[in-house]
Scaffold this active site. Structure first.
Site, PDB file in Angstrom:
ATOM      1  N   ARG A   1      41.088  14.627  17.005  1.00 29.92           N
ATOM      2  CA  ARG A   1      41.036  16.094  16.914  1.00 29.92           C
ATOM      3  C   ARG A   1      41.414  16.720  18.246  1.00 29.92           C
ATOM      4  O   ARG A   1      41.020  16.217  19.301  1.00 29.92           O
ATOM      5  CB  ARG A   1      39.628  16.564  16.526  1.00 29.92           C
ATOM      6  CG  ARG A   1      39.272  16.275  15.094  1.00 29.92           C
ATOM      7  CD  ARG A   1      37.872  16.798  14.784  1.00 29.92           C
ATOM      8  NE  ARG A   1      37.140  15.824  14.015  1.00 29.92           N
ATOM      9  CZ  ARG A   1      35.824  15.655  14.063  1.00 29.92           C
ATOM     10  NH1 ARG A   1      35.095  16.398  14.860  1.00 29.92           N
ATOM     11  NH2 ARG A   1      35.249  14.751  13.324  1.00 29.92           N
TER      12      ARG A   1
ATOM     13  N   HIS B   1      26.761  17.658  15.420  1.00 28.71           N
ATOM     14  CA  HIS B   1      26.132  16.569  16.186  1.00 28.71           C
ATOM     15  C   HIS B   1      24.711  16.943  16.613  1.00 28.71           C
ATOM     16  O   HIS B   1      24.190  16.412  17.597  1.00 28.71           O
ATOM     17  CB  HIS B   1      26.923  16.229  17.466  1.00 28.71           C
ATOM     18  CG  HIS B   1      28.209  15.504  17.246  1.00 28.71           C
ATOM     19  ND1 HIS B   1      29.286  15.662  18.084  1.00 28.71           N
ATOM     20  CD2 HIS B   1      28.599  14.625  16.308  1.00 28.71           C
ATOM     21  CE1 HIS B   1      30.285  14.912  17.667  1.00 28.71           C
ATOM     22  NE2 HIS B   1      29.895  14.267  16.580  1.00 28.71           N
TER      23      HIS B   1
ATOM     24  N   ARG C   1      21.430  12.975   5.627  1.00 28.81           N
ATOM     25  CA  ARG C   1      22.209  13.734   6.601  1.00 28.81           C
ATOM     26  C   ARG C   1      23.080  14.725   5.828  1.00 28.81           C
ATOM     27  O   ARG C   1      23.861  14.338   4.954  1.00 28.81           O
ATOM     28  CB  ARG C   1      23.108  12.812   7.403  1.00 28.81           C
ATOM     29  CG  ARG C   1      24.005  13.603   8.315  1.00 28.81           C
ATOM     30  CD  ARG C   1      25.058  12.754   8.954  1.00 28.81           C
ATOM     31  NE  ARG C   1      25.875  13.568   9.817  1.00 28.81           N
ATOM     32  CZ  ARG C   1      27.198  13.474   9.888  1.00 28.81           C
ATOM     33  NH1 ARG C   1      27.840  12.597   9.142  1.00 28.81           N
ATOM     34  NH2 ARG C   1      27.878  14.232  10.699  1.00 28.81           N
TER      35      ARG C   1
ATOM     36  N   GLU D   1      20.961   8.627  15.663  1.00 22.78           N
ATOM     37  CA  GLU D   1      20.935   9.715  14.690  1.00 22.78           C
ATOM     38  C   GLU D   1      20.085   9.348  13.475  1.00 22.78           C
ATOM     39  O   GLU D   1      19.355  10.180  12.951  1.00 22.78           O
ATOM     40  CB  GLU D   1      22.376  10.067  14.286  1.00 22.78           C
ATOM     41  CG  GLU D   1      23.092  10.757  15.439  1.00 22.78           C
ATOM     42  CD  GLU D   1      24.571  10.958  15.224  1.00 22.78           C
ATOM     43  OE1 GLU D   1      25.333   9.988  15.441  1.00 22.78           O
ATOM     44  OE2 GLU D   1      24.969  12.052  14.845  1.00 22.78           O
TER      45      GLU D   1
ATOM     46  N   ASN E   1      23.547   8.635   4.573  1.00 24.01           N
ATOM     47  CA  ASN E   1      24.637   9.495   5.053  1.00 24.01           C
ATOM     48  C   ASN E   1      25.804   9.279   4.099  1.00 24.01           C
ATOM     49  O   ASN E   1      26.504   8.272   4.174  1.00 24.01           O
ATOM     50  CB  ASN E   1      24.996   9.095   6.484  1.00 24.01           C
ATOM     51  CG  ASN E   1      26.122   9.948   7.057  1.00 24.01           C
ATOM     52  OD1 ASN E   1      26.711  10.772   6.357  1.00 24.01           O
ATOM     53  ND2 ASN E   1      26.422   9.729   8.327  1.00 24.01           N
TER      54      ASN E   1
END
Ligand code: AMP
Length: 392
Positions: A232, A173, A84, A375, A9
């Protein structure tokens, strides 16, 4: 030969890696190279005995860091590399075996994720150079949501913005929602159930999954849409941008910065984006922390209620991510805000579920699950599946 998949990633100044064996009982090797491009780059991780290490990397770039990572794999050469990739646009509806054409297609999608896709691609380029003979697979955060129907992915904007500029809802996600909904199917015995999944970490999103397919999700064109997150804002009035520009003369860069990095739990509380610290501060009477948690939980419940419209049948809720897995209080408060959903929380199971373990936390009614996300494991699984299909 080892049959592990190396999951990469790659961010603009970091590379997260994990070597994932097929056998879940074999140890994973995982770590993080960070501050790449500065003079203080370093590699942190743990070995197969679970012992931590930290290694200075000087002014390493991505390629040098990957070489250092390779040396930390204890001689276990992976069978493939799974990358990813944040944005696959409409082009990638599932994982793709990487070749030059796939790289070009990811580059074309970069306008939709200008901060992420170029960094992800830097990792792909460096890894292909380092392992020219290993198959490499791109696994996209957006791909799981490509099953959304138009009613869920279209904004009510002029058609030309969608047709000519790809402006629509994509969702993110995806690997996490895919993983936890599949685990919920397996654990519940309800193959192809209807689940509302809540990934609550520093980034947060919700998803409606039916028969293994995402039917709607809270994030949109960018990961800013939806529920309140660490820094956020989640949903705001679309008129806010014009208002801030006209009334406060804010530039678009400033608006972007404030909505992405200065809002959410941090902005509301005026204290921190860290849920553990907020819970501790609320217990000591900090009004900002209390408000931040209240808005956070309310907006999650509201999002789950809205997403339930996407499902033909609702079988249960799944909580995951750092907050979803670990905060009994957030789970309890979200569930209490959904009294019409027939959710019966088991308070003991909710507060006593062991960190990092899967657990069912209802006493009846619709099912409630805590499922730690994986993940990296999901990227490794999709990488293997893609390779098996290519070999057929
Ligand atoms: P993630 O991005 O998935 O690593 O999640 C990070 C978030 O999880 C942060 O807000 C942490 O404060 C939160 N978190 C981790 N452990 C706990 C805990 N035991 N209780 C409450 N929040 C937690």
């Amino acid at each position: 030969m080892d049959t592990s998949v190396l999951v990469i990633n790659c961010g603009s100044s970091s590379i997260k890696y994990a070597l994932i064996p097929v056998d879940p009982d074999r140890p994973r090797l995982a770590g993080l190279a960070e501050r790449l491009g500065s003079s203080d780059a370093r590699l942190k991780g743990s070995n197969s005995l679970g012992e931590p290490f930290e290694q200075p990397l000087g002014s390493a770039d991505h390629a040098t860091a990957l070489e250092a990572i390779l040396e930390r794999l204890e001689g276990r050469l992976p069978v493939a590399v799974g990358h990813r990739i944040v944005h696959g646009g409409e082009h990638f509806t599932r994982a793709a075996l990487i070749d030059d054409a796939v790289v070009t297609a990811i580059e074309r999608t970069s306008a939709l994720a200008p901060l992420h896709n170029p960094a992800n691609l830097a990792g792909v380029t460096a890894t292909r150079r380092l392992f020219p003979d290993l198959p490499q697979v791109a696994v996209f955060d957006t791909a799981f949501h490509q099953s959304l129907p138009p009613r869920a992915y279209r904004y009510a904007l002029p058609e030309a913005l969608y047709r000519d500029h790809s402006i629509r809802r994509y969702g993110f996600h995806g690997t996490s929602h895919a993983y936890v909904s599949r685990r919920a199917d397996a654990l519940s015995g309800l193959e192809g159930g209807g689940w509302l999944t809540a990934h609550l970490g520093n980034g947060c999103s919700t998803c409606a999954v039916w028969q293994g397919k995402s039917l709607d999700t809270s994030m949109g064109l960018t990961p800013l849409e939806g529920v309140v997150m660490g820094t956020r804002s989640g949903d705001v009035d679309p008129g806010l941008h014009a208002h801030l520009s006209r009334q406060l003369s804010w530039t678009i860069e400033r608006i972007d910065e404030v909505l992405n990095r200065g809002s959410g739990l941090l902005g509301l509380s005026g204290l921190t984006n860290d849920m553990r610290e907020l819970e501790a501060a609320e217990a000591e009477g900090h009004a900002g922390a209390a408000l931040a948690i209240e808005v956070f939980c309310y907006r999650i419940a509201k999002s789950l209620a809205a997403l339930s419209c996407a499902l033909p049948r609702l079988d249960g809720l799944v909580f995951t991510g750092g907050i979803g897995e670990n905060s009994a209080q957030v789970r309890e408060r979200v569930i209490a805000l959904l009294p019409h959903f027939d959710l019966q929380l088991d308070p003991t199971a909710n507060s006593e579920t062991i960190r990092g373990r899967e657990g069912r936390i209802d006493t009846g009614g619709r099912q409630l699950w805590i499922i730690p996300t994986d993940e990296e494991g999901q990227i490794a699984t999709e990488t293997r599946q893609r390779l098996e299909e290519a070999a057929e």
